[in-house]
Design an enzyme around this catalytic site. Structure first.
Site, PDB file in Angstrom:
ATOM      1  NE  ARG A   1      -3.737   0.320   2.028  1.00 43.18           N
ATOM      2  CZ  ARG A   1      -4.255   0.954   3.075  1.00 43.18           C
ATOM      3  NH1 ARG A   1      -4.201   0.396   4.266  1.00 43.18           N
ATOM      4  NH2 ARG A   1      -4.841   2.117   2.927  1.00 43.18           N
TER       5      ARG A   1
ATOM      6  CG  HIS B   1      -7.587   5.573  11.555  1.00 43.60           C
ATOM      7  ND1 HIS B   1      -8.668   5.232  10.772  1.00 43.60           N
ATOM      8  CD2 HIS B   1      -8.071   5.728  12.813  1.00 43.60           C
ATOM      9  CE1 HIS B   1      -9.759   5.196  11.517  1.00 43.60           C
ATOM     10  NE2 HIS B   1      -9.427   5.495  12.761  1.00 43.60           N
TER      11      HIS B   1
HETATM   12  P1  OAD Z   1     -14.898   3.049   3.814  1.00 48.24           P
HETATM   13  O1  OAD Z   1     -14.354   2.212   2.702  1.00 48.24           O
HETATM   14  O2  OAD Z   1     -15.547   2.338   4.945  1.00 48.24           O
HETATM   15  O3  OAD Z   1     -15.963   4.062   3.225  1.00 48.24           O
HETATM   16  C1  OAD Z   1     -15.684   4.850   2.100  1.00 48.24           C
HETATM   17  C2  OAD Z   1     -16.850   5.801   1.892  1.00 48.24           C
HETATM   18  O4  OAD Z   1     -16.525   6.677   0.838  1.00 48.24           O
HETATM   19  C3  OAD Z   1     -18.167   5.110   1.516  1.00 48.24           C
HETATM   20  O5  OAD Z   1     -19.212   5.632   2.330  1.00 48.24           O
HETATM   21  C4  OAD Z   1     -18.362   5.478   0.040  1.00 48.24           C
HETATM   22  O6  OAD Z   1     -19.734   5.648  -0.296  1.00 48.24           O
HETATM   23  C5  OAD Z   1     -17.635   6.801  -0.041  1.00 48.24           C
HETATM   24  N1  OAD Z   1     -17.062   7.093  -1.369  1.00 48.24           N
HETATM   25  C6  OAD Z   1     -16.384   6.263  -2.185  1.00 48.24           C
HETATM   26  N2  OAD Z   1     -15.948   6.901  -3.271  1.00 48.24           N
HETATM   27  C7  OAD Z   1     -16.349   8.194  -3.148  1.00 48.24           C
HETATM   28  C8  OAD Z   1     -16.197   9.368  -3.945  1.00 48.24           C
HETATM   29  N3  OAD Z   1     -15.515   9.357  -5.093  1.00 48.24           N
HETATM   30  N4  OAD Z   1     -16.747  10.519  -3.498  1.00 48.24           N
HETATM   31  C9  OAD Z   1     -17.455  10.555  -2.332  1.00 48.24           C
HETATM   32  N5  OAD Z   1     -17.618   9.479  -1.537  1.00 48.24           N
HETATM   33  C10 OAD Z   1     -17.083   8.320  -1.925  1.00 48.24           C
HETATM   34  O7  OAD Z   1     -13.704   3.988   4.309  1.00 48.24           O
HETATM   35  P2  OAD Z   1     -13.555   4.796   5.676  1.00 48.24           P
HETATM   36  O8  OAD Z   1     -14.888   5.291   6.145  1.00 48.24           O
HETATM   37  O9  OAD Z   1     -12.484   5.780   5.487  1.00 48.24           O
HETATM   38  O10 OAD Z   1      -9.152   2.009   9.380  1.00 48.24           O
HETATM   39  O11 OAD Z   1     -13.053   3.658   6.659  1.00 48.24           O
HETATM   40  C11 OAD Z   1     -12.783   3.994   8.000  1.00 48.24           C
HETATM   41  C12 OAD Z   1     -11.655   3.127   8.518  1.00 48.24           C
HETATM   42  O12 OAD Z   1     -11.979   1.759   8.326  1.00 48.24           O
HETATM   43  C13 OAD Z   1     -10.351   3.301   7.778  1.00 48.24           C
HETATM   44  O13 OAD Z   1      -9.588   4.388   8.232  1.00 48.24           O
HETATM   45  C14 OAD Z   1      -9.644   2.010   8.049  1.00 48.24           C
HETATM   46  C15 OAD Z   1     -10.792   1.051   7.863  1.00 48.24           C
HETATM   47  O14 OAD Z   1     -10.723  -0.135   8.524  1.00 48.24           O
HETATM   48  C16 OAD Z   1      -7.992   1.360   9.660  1.00 48.24           C
HETATM   49  O15 OAD Z   1      -7.387   0.714   8.832  1.00 48.24           O
HETATM   50  C17 OAD Z   1      -7.545   1.502  11.067  1.00 48.24           C
END
Ligand code: OAD
Length: 239
Positions: free
Chosen positions: A64, A114
């Site tokens: 990554r 994170h």
């Molecule tokens: P997620 O993969 O859970 O969510 C990504 C979000 O971005 C979703 O709600 C999508 O609908 C939205 N999305 C995707 N593409 C988009 C775009 N082009 N424009 C707008 N929205 C878009 O990712 P996170 O919420 O960041 O932690 O995940 C939270 C944590 O879970 C991460 O930091 C990671 C993971 O496990 C660790 O690794 C500790």
């Protein structure tokens, strides 16, 4: 001071998630094709997983990190940086992302709750060091010289995110909270909107879909980050 929907805005907190980097080509976690679709997070992103199979964990994070060399910040990263530079009030950026696209997009202040892919942590001396190349259990800590103590500088499930005191203090005094591209599944970040509501802040969610906490926001901007964030920043700077 800017006004948004009749609300005076002077102190902004922006929370970003993987969705802000998706249009740069980095996979999110929970969308279709996301990182956790092909990898069980419990076998990668926990202290227990690292103890059980460190080589797997090193490989995952080395891959990554090296992927960052092939991606560029997008218009949403750049718009957030522009807001931080040009807004008359205060803009505090907190990200769950471990990439460096906010920094490369021009943000001078980024709170990585994170951790960061380009950093490694020595369990022996406690120092965080830049991770420029691949590292594993045979790598010597550049600071204390001990071999085998380095781990990714990433907050894993079951660990406490970084900078929580600072983040909560900012949420307590903010008058606008914007969450961009995050699914609202992982706490404590998913709970920030509640903290902001308690502070009487206006809350806006930018997401191409519904999140787990969509209903808690006052306003929703449904769409891609590169479009919606650019438009929102223009509105805030136009006032
Ligand atoms: P997620 O993969 O859970 O969510 C990504 C979000 O971005 C979703 O709600 C999508 O609908 C939205 N999305 C995707 N593409 C988009 C775009 N082009 N424009 C707008 N929205 C878009 O990712 P996170 O919420 O960041 O932690 O995940 C939270 C944590 O879970 C991460 O930091 C990671 C993971 O496990 C660790 O690794 C500790």
């Amino acid at each position: 001071m800017a006004r948004l929907n009749g609300h005076a805005v002077n102190r902004i907190v922006i929370l970003t998630g993987a969705g802000v980097s998706a249009e740069s080509g980095l996979a999110t976690f929970r969308d279709s094709g996301g990182l956790w679709e092909n990898h069980d997070p419990m076998l990668i992103a926990t202290p227990e997983a690292f103890a059980r199979d460190p080589d797997l964990v090193y490989r995952f994070y080395n891959a990554r990190r090296s992927q960052l060399d092939n991606v560029l910040p997008n218009a949403a990263h750049r718009a957030i940086a522009r807001l931080q530079q040009a807004f008359s009030g205060d803009v505090f950026l907190v990200t769950q992302n471990v990439d460096d696209l906010h920094e490369r997009g021009g943000s001078g202040q980024v709170c990585h709750m994170h951790g960061q892919l380009r950093s490694m942590l020595c369990k022996k001396c406690g120092a965080a060091q830049p991770a420029a190349d691949d590292y594993d259990r045979s790598t010597r800590c550049p600071r204390c010289g001990v071999v085998g103590g380095l781990r990714p500088d990433i907050v894993w499930f079951g660990e406490i995110p970084f900078h929580m005191d600072t983040i909560l203090a900012r949420l307590r005094v903010c008058d606008l909270f914007i969450a961009i591209g995050t699914s609202g599944v992982v706490y404590p970040a998913a709970g920030f909107v509640r903290e902001a509501v308690v502070s009487n802040a206006l809350t806006i969610e930018v997401n191409r879909e519904l999140s787990d906490v969509t209903g808690l926001f006052h306003l929703r901007r449904r769409g891609m980050a590169t479009t919606e964030v650019v438009a929102l920043v223009e509105e805030l700077l136009a006032d």
